[in-house]
Design a protein around this motif. Sequence first.
Motif, PDB file in Angstrom:
ATOM      1  N   GLY A 150     -47.636 -58.220 -47.237  1.00 62.18           N
ATOM      2  CA  GLY A 150     -47.085 -58.365 -45.896  1.00 62.18           C
ATOM      3  C   GLY A 150     -47.451 -57.156 -45.064  1.00 62.18           C
ATOM      4  O   GLY A 150     -48.410 -56.456 -45.354  1.00 62.18           O
ATOM      5  N   GLY A 151     -46.680 -56.884 -44.052  1.00 61.95           N
ATOM      6  CA  GLY A 151     -46.933 -55.777 -43.149  1.00 61.95           C
ATOM      7  C   GLY A 151     -46.297 -54.494 -43.640  1.00 61.95           C
ATOM      8  O   GLY A 151     -45.915 -54.358 -44.803  1.00 61.95           O
ATOM      9  N   GLY A 152     -46.179 -53.535 -42.739  1.00 64.50           N
ATOM     10  CA  GLY A 152     -45.599 -52.259 -43.108  1.00 64.50           C
ATOM     11  C   GLY A 152     -45.047 -51.522 -41.909  1.00 64.50           C
ATOM     12  O   GLY A 152     -45.360 -51.840 -40.755  1.00 64.50           O
ATOM     13  N   TYR A 153     -44.199 -50.522 -42.203  1.00 64.60           N
ATOM     14  CA  TYR A 153     -43.588 -49.693 -41.169  1.00 64.60           C
ATOM     15  C   TYR A 153     -43.783 -48.240 -41.575  1.00 64.60           C
ATOM     16  O   TYR A 153     -43.458 -47.865 -42.701  1.00 64.60           O
ATOM     17  CB  TYR A 153     -42.099 -50.023 -41.028  1.00 64.60           C
ATOM     18  CG  TYR A 153     -41.475 -49.422 -39.800  1.00 64.60           C
ATOM     19  CD1 TYR A 153     -41.546 -50.082 -38.581  1.00 64.60           C
ATOM     20  CD2 TYR A 153     -40.843 -48.191 -39.847  1.00 64.60           C
ATOM     21  CE1 TYR A 153     -40.985 -49.540 -37.447  1.00 64.60           C
ATOM     22  CE2 TYR A 153     -40.277 -47.642 -38.712  1.00 64.60           C
ATOM     23  CZ  TYR A 153     -40.353 -48.319 -37.511  1.00 64.60           C
ATOM     24  OH  TYR A 153     -39.805 -47.760 -36.394  1.00 64.60           O
ATOM     25  N   PHE A 154     -44.313 -47.428 -40.697  1.00 72.51           N
ATOM     26  CA  PHE A 154     -44.651 -46.043 -40.991  1.00 72.51           C
ATOM     27  C   PHE A 154     -43.961 -45.126 -39.981  1.00 72.51           C
ATOM     28  O   PHE A 154     -44.020 -45.371 -38.780  1.00 72.51           O
ATOM     29  CB  PHE A 154     -46.166 -45.846 -40.909  1.00 72.51           C
ATOM     30  CG  PHE A 154     -46.928 -46.735 -41.858  1.00 72.51           C
ATOM     31  CD1 PHE A 154     -47.334 -46.269 -43.088  1.00 72.51           C
ATOM     32  CD2 PHE A 154     -47.222 -48.045 -41.520  1.00 72.51           C
ATOM     33  CE1 PHE A 154     -48.020 -47.088 -43.968  1.00 72.51           C
ATOM     34  CE2 PHE A 154     -47.906 -48.879 -42.390  1.00 72.51           C
ATOM     35  CZ  PHE A 154     -48.308 -48.400 -43.624  1.00 72.51           C
TER      36      PHE A 154
ATOM     37  N   ARG B 142     -42.642 -41.318 -43.716  1.00 73.71           N
ATOM     38  CA  ARG B 142     -42.161 -42.374 -44.609  1.00 73.71           C
ATOM     39  C   ARG B 142     -42.928 -43.650 -44.320  1.00 73.71           C
ATOM     40  O   ARG B 142     -43.389 -43.868 -43.211  1.00 73.71           O
ATOM     41  CB  ARG B 142     -40.681 -42.658 -44.379  1.00 73.71           C
ATOM     42  CG  ARG B 142     -39.786 -41.487 -44.600  1.00 73.71           C
ATOM     43  CD  ARG B 142     -38.365 -41.877 -44.305  1.00 73.71           C
ATOM     44  NE  ARG B 142     -37.532 -40.691 -44.304  1.00 73.71           N
ATOM     45  CZ  ARG B 142     -36.239 -40.699 -44.064  1.00 73.71           C
ATOM     46  NH1 ARG B 142     -35.627 -41.821 -43.803  1.00 73.71           N
ATOM     47  NH2 ARG B 142     -35.541 -39.598 -44.082  1.00 73.71           N
ATOM     48  N   CYS B 143     -43.001 -44.497 -45.354  1.00 75.97           N
ATOM     49  CA  CYS B 143     -43.598 -45.805 -45.122  1.00 75.97           C
ATOM     50  C   CYS B 143     -42.903 -46.845 -45.978  1.00 75.97           C
ATOM     51  O   CYS B 143     -42.426 -46.553 -47.070  1.00 75.97           O
ATOM     52  CB  CYS B 143     -45.096 -45.804 -45.384  1.00 75.97           C
ATOM     53  SG  CYS B 143     -45.558 -45.582 -47.088  1.00 75.97           S
ATOM     54  N   ILE B 144     -42.813 -48.025 -45.439  1.00 78.76           N
ATOM     55  CA  ILE B 144     -42.269 -49.176 -46.140  1.00 78.76           C
ATOM     56  C   ILE B 144     -43.336 -50.264 -46.039  1.00 78.76           C
ATOM     57  O   ILE B 144     -43.769 -50.612 -44.944  1.00 78.76           O
ATOM     58  CB  ILE B 144     -40.957 -49.664 -45.499  1.00 78.76           C
ATOM     59  CG1 ILE B 144     -39.899 -48.571 -45.571  1.00 78.76           C
ATOM     60  CG2 ILE B 144     -40.478 -50.939 -46.178  1.00 78.76           C
ATOM     61  CD1 ILE B 144     -38.648 -48.877 -44.773  1.00 78.76           C
ATOM     62  N   VAL B 145     -43.760 -50.770 -47.199  1.00 80.63           N
ATOM     63  CA  VAL B 145     -44.780 -51.810 -47.216  1.00 80.63           C
ATOM     64  C   VAL B 145     -44.212 -53.025 -47.937  1.00 80.63           C
ATOM     65  O   VAL B 145     -43.682 -52.902 -49.043  1.00 80.63           O
ATOM     66  CB  VAL B 145     -46.067 -51.326 -47.918  1.00 80.63           C
ATOM     67  CG1 VAL B 145     -47.096 -52.435 -47.985  1.00 80.63           C
ATOM     68  CG2 VAL B 145     -46.640 -50.113 -47.200  1.00 80.63           C
ATOM     69  N   VAL B 146     -44.328 -54.174 -47.317  1.00 80.21           N
ATOM     70  CA  VAL B 146     -43.901 -55.428 -47.926  1.00 80.21           C
ATOM     71  C   VAL B 146     -45.101 -55.965 -48.704  1.00 80.21           C
ATOM     72  O   VAL B 146     -46.178 -56.127 -48.126  1.00 80.21           O
ATOM     73  CB  VAL B 146     -43.463 -56.444 -46.844  1.00 80.21           C
ATOM     74  CG1 VAL B 146     -43.087 -57.765 -47.468  1.00 80.21           C
ATOM     75  CG2 VAL B 146     -42.322 -55.879 -46.019  1.00 80.21           C
ATOM     76  N   PRO B 147     -44.968 -56.210 -50.011  1.00 76.33           N
ATOM     77  CA  PRO B 147     -46.110 -56.713 -50.782  1.00 76.33           C
ATOM     78  C   PRO B 147     -46.734 -57.932 -50.113  1.00 76.33           C
ATOM     79  O   PRO B 147     -46.047 -58.887 -49.764  1.00 76.33           O
ATOM     80  CB  PRO B 147     -45.489 -57.079 -52.135  1.00 76.33           C
ATOM     81  CG  PRO B 147     -44.301 -56.171 -52.247  1.00 76.33           C
ATOM     82  CD  PRO B 147     -43.765 -56.055 -50.837  1.00 76.33           C
TER      83      PRO B 147
ATOM     84  N   ASP C 184     -43.584 -43.916 -34.626  1.00 76.42           N
ATOM     85  CA  ASP C 184     -43.319 -45.085 -35.466  1.00 76.42           C
ATOM     86  C   ASP C 184     -44.439 -46.101 -35.274  1.00 76.42           C
ATOM     87  O   ASP C 184     -44.844 -46.384 -34.146  1.00 76.42           O
ATOM     88  CB  ASP C 184     -41.991 -45.741 -35.098  1.00 76.42           C
ATOM     89  CG  ASP C 184     -40.793 -44.893 -35.467  1.00 76.42           C
ATOM     90  OD1 ASP C 184     -40.958 -43.913 -36.228  1.00 76.42           O
ATOM     91  OD2 ASP C 184     -39.688 -45.214 -35.000  1.00 76.42           O
ATOM     92  N   LEU C 185     -44.935 -46.635 -36.384  1.00 77.17           N
ATOM     93  CA  LEU C 185     -46.017 -47.611 -36.357  1.00 77.17           C
ATOM     94  C   LEU C 185     -45.618 -48.800 -37.206  1.00 77.17           C
ATOM     95  O   LEU C 185     -45.273 -48.647 -38.380  1.00 77.17           O
ATOM     96  CB  LEU C 185     -47.299 -46.984 -36.912  1.00 77.17           C
ATOM     97  CG  LEU C 185     -48.499 -47.905 -37.091  1.00 77.17           C
ATOM     98  CD1 LEU C 185     -49.024 -48.385 -35.738  1.00 77.17           C
ATOM     99  CD2 LEU C 185     -49.595 -47.199 -37.870  1.00 77.17           C
ATOM    100  N   GLN C 186     -45.660 -49.985 -36.604  1.00 72.60           N
ATOM    101  CA  GLN C 186     -45.376 -51.211 -37.346  1.00 72.60           C
ATOM    102  C   GLN C 186     -46.644 -52.053 -37.376  1.00 72.60           C
ATOM    103  O   GLN C 186     -47.246 -52.325 -36.339  1.00 72.60           O
ATOM    104  CB  GLN C 186     -44.242 -51.999 -36.701  1.00 72.60           C
ATOM    105  CG  GLN C 186     -43.851 -53.213 -37.505  1.00 72.60           C
ATOM    106  CD  GLN C 186     -42.656 -53.948 -36.911  1.00 72.60           C
ATOM    107  OE1 GLN C 186     -42.132 -53.572 -35.872  1.00 72.60           O
ATOM    108  NE2 GLN C 186     -42.234 -54.998 -37.577  1.00 72.60           N
ATOM    109  N   ILE C 187     -47.039 -52.440 -38.594  1.00 73.24           N
ATOM    110  CA  ILE C 187     -48.255 -53.217 -38.796  1.00 73.24           C
ATOM    111  C   ILE C 187     -47.889 -54.612 -39.286  1.00 73.24           C
ATOM    112  O   ILE C 187     -47.063 -54.766 -40.185  1.00 73.24           O
ATOM    113  CB  ILE C 187     -49.176 -52.535 -39.832  1.00 73.24           C
ATOM    114  CG1 ILE C 187     -49.630 -51.171 -39.303  1.00 73.24           C
ATOM    115  CG2 ILE C 187     -50.378 -53.415 -40.154  1.00 73.24           C
ATOM    116  CD1 ILE C 187     -50.441 -50.373 -40.307  1.00 73.24           C
ATOM    117  N   ALA C 188     -48.524 -55.625 -38.686  1.00 66.70           N
ATOM    118  CA  ALA C 188     -48.364 -57.009 -39.130  1.00 66.70           C
ATOM    119  C   ALA C 188     -49.628 -57.413 -39.876  1.00 66.70           C
ATOM    120  O   ALA C 188     -50.660 -56.750 -39.783  1.00 66.70           O
ATOM    121  CB  ALA C 188     -48.138 -57.926 -37.932  1.00 66.70           C
TER     122      ALA C 188
END
Length: 87
Positions: A25-29, A18-23, A68-72
Amino acid sequence: MRLYDEIFKNADGGALSRCIVVPCGGGYFEGVKSVGDFSTERIVICFPKQTVEAEGKGLSILKYCDGDLQIAGKILSLRVLTDGREG
């Protein structure tokens, strides 16, 4: 998170990714197997059956633990790669 369960229940890929991307912004995978390439403008994220390339500005890894990977930074585009090639 029942919505995610419904969306991904028919997804092909074995382990759930799964991934969540903030337009702009960053994201969480989730379900990340490894990080292939990393710079402040490009991060290659490897899942069990696919690879995703995130491009942007000022990218950095905030968290990478237990799949889990969080990108800034500012993710400007995501591209799904097949066998390391655009697909």
